[in-house]
Design a protein around this motif. Sequence first.
Motif, PDB file in Angstrom:
ATOM      1  N   MET A   1      44.242  37.115  50.665  1.00  0.00           N
ATOM      2  CA  MET A   1      44.486  38.464  51.187  1.00  0.00           C
ATOM      3  C   MET A   1      44.870  38.359  52.654  1.00  0.00           C
ATOM      4  SD  MET A   1      40.867  39.863  49.763  1.00  0.00           S
ATOM      5  CE  MET A   1      40.118  38.251  49.920  1.00  0.00           C
ATOM      6  N   ASP A   2      45.770  39.206  53.091  1.00  0.00           N
ATOM      7  CA  ASP A   2      46.105  39.259  54.513  1.00  0.00           C
ATOM      8  C   ASP A   2      44.913  39.798  55.295  1.00  0.00           C
ATOM      9  OD1 ASP A   2      48.669  38.273  54.304  1.00  0.00           O
ATOM     10  OD2 ASP A   2      49.534  40.245  53.889  1.00  0.00           O
ATOM     11  N   LYS A   3      44.559  39.107  56.385  1.00  0.00           N
ATOM     12  CA  LYS A   3      43.431  39.555  57.206  1.00  0.00           C
ATOM     13  C   LYS A   3      43.669  40.940  57.785  1.00  0.00           C
ATOM     14  CE  LYS A   3      40.770  37.227  59.837  1.00  0.00           C
ATOM     15  NZ  LYS A   3      40.233  36.466  60.967  1.00  0.00           N
ATOM     16  N   SER A   4      44.935  41.286  58.003  1.00  0.00           N
ATOM     17  CA  SER A   4      45.264  42.574  58.616  1.00  0.00           C
ATOM     18  C   SER A   4      44.916  43.752  57.707  1.00  0.00           C
ATOM     19  CB  SER A   4      46.758  42.620  58.956  1.00  0.00           C
ATOM     20  OG  SER A   4      47.536  42.436  57.778  1.00  0.00           O
ATOM     21  N   LYS A   5      44.671  43.481  56.408  1.00  0.00           N
ATOM     22  CA  LYS A   5      44.341  44.560  55.475  1.00  0.00           C
ATOM     23  C   LYS A   5      42.852  44.893  55.461  1.00  0.00           C
ATOM     24  CE  LYS A   5      48.124  44.126  52.141  1.00  0.00           C
ATOM     25  NZ  LYS A   5      48.464  43.971  50.712  1.00  0.00           N
ATOM     26  N   VAL A   6      42.051  44.058  56.103  1.00  0.00           N
ATOM     27  CA  VAL A   6      40.601  44.256  56.095  1.00  0.00           C
ATOM     28  C   VAL A   6      40.177  44.867  57.429  1.00  0.00           C
ATOM     29  CG1 VAL A   6      38.360  43.138  55.830  1.00  0.00           C
ATOM     30  CG2 VAL A   6      40.336  42.284  54.554  1.00  0.00           C
ATOM     31  N   PHE A   7      39.536  46.038  57.378  1.00  0.00           N
ATOM     32  CA  PHE A   7      39.143  46.749  58.595  1.00  0.00           C
ATOM     33  C   PHE A   7      37.635  46.993  58.608  1.00  0.00           C
ATOM     34  CE2 PHE A   7      43.542  48.024  57.816  1.00  0.00           C
ATOM     35  CZ  PHE A   7      44.119  47.782  59.048  1.00  0.00           C
ATOM     36  N   GLY A   8      37.085  47.046  59.818  1.00  0.00           N
ATOM     37  CA  GLY A   8      35.697  47.470  59.980  1.00  0.00           C
ATOM     38  C   GLY A   8      34.685  46.534  59.360  1.00  0.00           C
ATOM     39  N   LYS A   9      33.472  47.071  59.216  1.00  0.00           N
ATOM     40  CA  LYS A   9      32.340  46.277  58.750  1.00  0.00           C
ATOM     41  C   LYS A   9      31.980  46.535  57.297  1.00  0.00           C
ATOM     42  CE  LYS A   9      30.233  46.029  63.351  1.00  0.00           C
ATOM     43  NZ  LYS A   9      29.021  46.330  64.153  1.00  0.00           N
ATOM     44  N   GLN A  10      32.742  47.409  56.622  1.00  0.00           N
ATOM     45  CA  GLN A  10      32.404  47.721  55.236  1.00  0.00           C
ATOM     46  C   GLN A  10      32.561  46.471  54.365  1.00  0.00           C
ATOM     47  OE1 GLN A  10      34.601  51.025  53.650  1.00  0.00           O
ATOM     48  NE2 GLN A  10      32.950  51.619  52.257  1.00  0.00           N
ATOM     49  N   PRO A  11      31.569  46.166  53.517  1.00  0.00           N
ATOM     50  CA  PRO A  11      31.625  44.922  52.736  1.00  0.00           C
ATOM     51  C   PRO A  11      32.719  44.944  51.671  1.00  0.00           C
ATOM     52  CG  PRO A  11      29.755  46.252  52.054  1.00  0.00           C
ATOM     53  CD  PRO A  11      30.330  46.920  53.266  1.00  0.00           C
ATOM     54  N   LEU A  12      33.118  43.739  51.268  1.00  0.00           N
ATOM     55  CA  LEU A  12      34.110  43.565  50.210  1.00  0.00           C
ATOM     56  C   LEU A  12      33.409  43.313  48.879  1.00  0.00           C
ATOM     57  CD1 LEU A  12      36.572  41.102  52.008  1.00  0.00           C
ATOM     58  CD2 LEU A  12      36.895  43.549  51.702  1.00  0.00           C
ATOM     59  N   THR A  13      34.069  43.714  47.795  1.00  0.00           N
ATOM     60  CA  THR A  13      33.573  43.417  46.449  1.00  0.00           C
ATOM     61  C   THR A  13      34.722  42.884  45.596  1.00  0.00           C
ATOM     62  OG1 THR A  13      33.962  45.698  45.728  1.00  0.00           O
ATOM     63  CG2 THR A  13      31.737  45.148  46.476  1.00  0.00           C
ATOM     64  N   LEU A  14      34.362  42.103  44.592  1.00  0.00           N
ATOM     65  CA  LEU A  14      35.337  41.584  43.628  1.00  0.00           C
ATOM     66  C   LEU A  14      35.004  42.154  42.260  1.00  0.00           C
ATOM     67  CD1 LEU A  14      37.583  39.663  42.609  1.00  0.00           C
ATOM     68  CD2 LEU A  14      35.834  37.886  42.420  1.00  0.00           C
ATOM     69  N   GLU A  15      36.011  42.777  41.630  1.00  0.00           N
ATOM     70  CA  GLU A  15      35.831  43.314  40.283  1.00  0.00           C
ATOM     71  C   GLU A  15      36.608  42.450  39.292  1.00  0.00           C
ATOM     72  OE1 GLU A  15      37.057  47.388  40.272  1.00  0.00           O
ATOM     73  OE2 GLU A  15      35.483  48.040  41.651  1.00  0.00           O
ATOM     74  N   LEU A  16      35.930  42.004  38.244  1.00  0.00           N
ATOM     75  CA  LEU A  16      36.564  41.296  37.132  1.00  0.00           C
ATOM     76  C   LEU A  16      36.470  42.195  35.909  1.00  0.00           C
ATOM     77  CD1 LEU A  16      34.984  37.747  37.607  1.00  0.00           C
ATOM     78  CD2 LEU A  16      37.285  38.441  38.254  1.00  0.00           C
ATOM     79  N   PHE A  17      37.565  42.296  35.140  1.00  0.00           N
ATOM     80  CA  PHE A  17      37.533  43.198  33.989  1.00  0.00           C
ATOM     81  C   PHE A  17      38.651  42.846  33.013  1.00  0.00           C
ATOM     82  CE2 PHE A  17      39.887  45.047  37.499  1.00  0.00           C
ATOM     83  CZ  PHE A  17      41.080  45.461  36.930  1.00  0.00           C
ATOM     84  N   GLU A  18      38.562  43.442  31.814  1.00  0.00           N
ATOM     85  CA  GLU A  18      39.628  43.371  30.814  1.00  0.00           C
ATOM     86  C   GLU A  18      40.354  44.712  30.787  1.00  0.00           C
ATOM     87  OE1 GLU A  18      38.840  41.109  26.938  1.00  0.00           O
ATOM     88  OE2 GLU A  18      36.917  42.032  27.394  1.00  0.00           O
ATOM     89  N   MET A  19      41.584  44.703  30.278  1.00  0.00           N
ATOM     90  CA  MET A  19      42.318  45.955  30.068  1.00  0.00           C
ATOM     91  C   MET A  19      42.331  46.261  28.576  1.00  0.00           C
ATOM     92  SD  MET A  19      43.186  47.054  33.029  1.00  0.00           S
ATOM     93  CE  MET A  19      44.333  48.353  32.581  1.00  0.00           C
ATOM     94  N   ASP A  20      41.821  47.440  28.210  1.00  0.00           N
ATOM     95  CA  ASP A  20      41.829  47.850  26.810  1.00  0.00           C
ATOM     96  C   ASP A  20      43.270  48.068  26.351  1.00  0.00           C
ATOM     97  OD1 ASP A  20      40.206  48.947  24.426  1.00  0.00           O
ATOM     98  OD2 ASP A  20      41.622  50.565  24.842  1.00  0.00           O
ATOM     99  N   MET A  21      43.648  47.460  25.207  1.00  0.00           N
ATOM    100  CA  MET A  21      45.036  47.488  24.734  1.00  0.00           C
ATOM    101  C   MET A  21      45.488  48.905  24.371  1.00  0.00           C
ATOM    102  SD  MET A  21      46.060  44.321  24.892  1.00  0.00           S
ATOM    103  CE  MET A  21      47.436  44.116  23.761  1.00  0.00           C
ATOM    104  N   GLU A  22      44.596  49.728  23.853  1.00  0.00           N
ATOM    105  CA  GLU A  22      44.985  51.072  23.410  1.00  0.00           C
ATOM    106  C   GLU A  22      44.999  52.076  24.556  1.00  0.00           C
ATOM    107  OE1 GLU A  22      42.719  52.426  20.111  1.00  0.00           O
ATOM    108  OE2 GLU A  22      43.249  50.727  18.841  1.00  0.00           O
ATOM    109  N   SER A  23      43.863  52.138  25.288  1.00  0.00           N
ATOM    110  CA  SER A  23      43.738  53.178  26.314  1.00  0.00           C
ATOM    111  C   SER A  23      44.291  52.753  27.670  1.00  0.00           C
ATOM    112  CB  SER A  23      42.263  53.561  26.481  1.00  0.00           C
ATOM    113  OG  SER A  23      41.523  52.449  26.980  1.00  0.00           O
ATOM    114  N   GLY A  24      44.429  51.429  27.885  1.00  0.00           N
ATOM    115  CA  GLY A  24      44.886  50.943  29.191  1.00  0.00           C
ATOM    116  C   GLY A  24      43.814  51.025  30.259  1.00  0.00           C
ATOM    117  N   LYS A  25      42.568  51.295  29.857  1.00  0.00           N
ATOM    118  CA  LYS A  25      41.476  51.412  30.816  1.00  0.00           C
ATOM    119  C   LYS A  25      40.776  50.064  31.014  1.00  0.00           C
ATOM    120  CE  LYS A  25      40.439  56.307  29.991  1.00  0.00           C
ATOM    121  NZ  LYS A  25      39.395  57.281  29.580  1.00  0.00           N
ATOM    122  N   ALA A  26      40.143  49.932  32.181  1.00  0.00           N
ATOM    123  CA  ALA A  26      39.377  48.722  32.484  1.00  0.00           C
ATOM    124  C   ALA A  26      38.068  48.743  31.696  1.00  0.00           C
ATOM    125  CB  ALA A  26      39.087  48.642  33.977  1.00  0.00           C
TER     126      ALA A  26
END
Length: 480
Positions: A446-471
């Motif tokens: 990730m570009d460092k310039s995209k991260v601002f302030g002290k708010q923490p980062l999170t990583l989301e891992l997920f699948e995409m449902d084939m029918e609904s397109g939802k995570a």
Amino acid sequence: MKTKTIAIVTASILAGSSLLGYVGTTWAGKQQQPSAQTKQEVKIPNVLAQKPQQEKTYSNDAFRNIGEVKLSEQYVIKGEARVFEGNYNYVVKQGSKVITKGFNTASKGGPEWGTFSQTITVPVNKLNSMQPLTVELFEVDMESGKEVRKVVVDLNGKGSVKQNDSFRGVKVVSANVQVAIKGEAQVHEGTYNYAVKQGNKVIAQGFGTASMGAPEWGQVKHTISIPKNKVFGKEALTLELFEVDMESGKAVNKLVMPIAKEARAHKEVQKPKKDKVVKNDAFRNMSEVKLSEQYVIKGEGRLFEGNYNYVVKQGSKVIAKGFGTASKGGPEWGTFSQTITVPVSKTAKKQPLTVELFEVDMESGKQVNKVVVDLNGKGKVKQNDAFRGVKVASAKLQASVKGEARVFEGTYNYAVKQGKTTIAQGYGTASIGAPEWGKLNQTISMDKSKVFGKQPLTLELFEMDMESGKATNKLVLPIR
């Protein structure tokens, strides 16, 4: 007549009632009486399984998983033997206790006299310090299987060895203490230094090389030999592993370990932290997300054979170091591009991060023609006779995670977020698709310039449902 008949019937009824009552009572008694059985009490021994003791390890920023120091005594015995086909046997003893045994072959078989040289290594943890150590040399009689023509050698070199028809001129030619270690090191060019001390006195010193240099962790396997006559008294021995700082020449990242039959706890020992593991139906055994800063520095160098060194610092603390090569050697100007990766866990938030580029003078070993680059891109980099046009070409954050995924065709999606803002997103592929669990090893830039302030980062891992397109099967991991 009627009176007699009634009396007889009444008596019969009463008798029948009595009989029925008796039979009922007897049957009930049989029902209630428990059957006689022989009871056997089985006693189960209460055996507690003993867990195998784990070997202690020693660690700091430069060394990790260093096992307990193994101490041995090594002796070399030489002499002549006149034995059948040159074969002889030996047994090392302490009193009546057999420590080790073996066999070997002299240079010639009987009736000639052949020379032999026997190396014997004895782990110190098998010894009792109160009793002398001896080795017995002998032949084995072919008929009786008994030991014959035995000579006894005191391994401390006391007294002369008697000779016989099979052995002569036998003596201990060397007696050493051996210190052996295994583990990992993250050191510049893989080079580390060591010193064995007894109190404040240095008994042995030198250097070794790990299988890889920093920033990788390389394997260390080292054995140090020390003449026994250098070790005096009962004062304990210690082993020091360290790096030598390029600028000051001082020992840094020193790890001190006891050398003893049983290594004791030490204040520099740090227990490795176990990763927290989270999971759901699609992801499991996920490690903590590791965050690093990655910088690419470009410029030109006019350097001897194109070689330069670099050190990444935060204040006076060395975070990482290494070396690189420009496209041409001096006196020509060659281009270079240096990628530097720094784990965030090694840095402090309030101090600026800098990298120093320099040459090493061949004669003095000192750093020369140094330029300092602010990795946050503040200020211009001064140029000199060796470096020019040096700048930070890119600055990124890297998030890396490992684990297992059970997802359709092995494909999963990810998103890095700061609060509700998506910083980076994409997809990856596990080694195998569902229904099997496949290996997952994902690094996200990730570009460092995209991260601002002290708010923490999170990583989301997920699948995409084939029918609904939802995570679906979303797993949220904190990024530290």
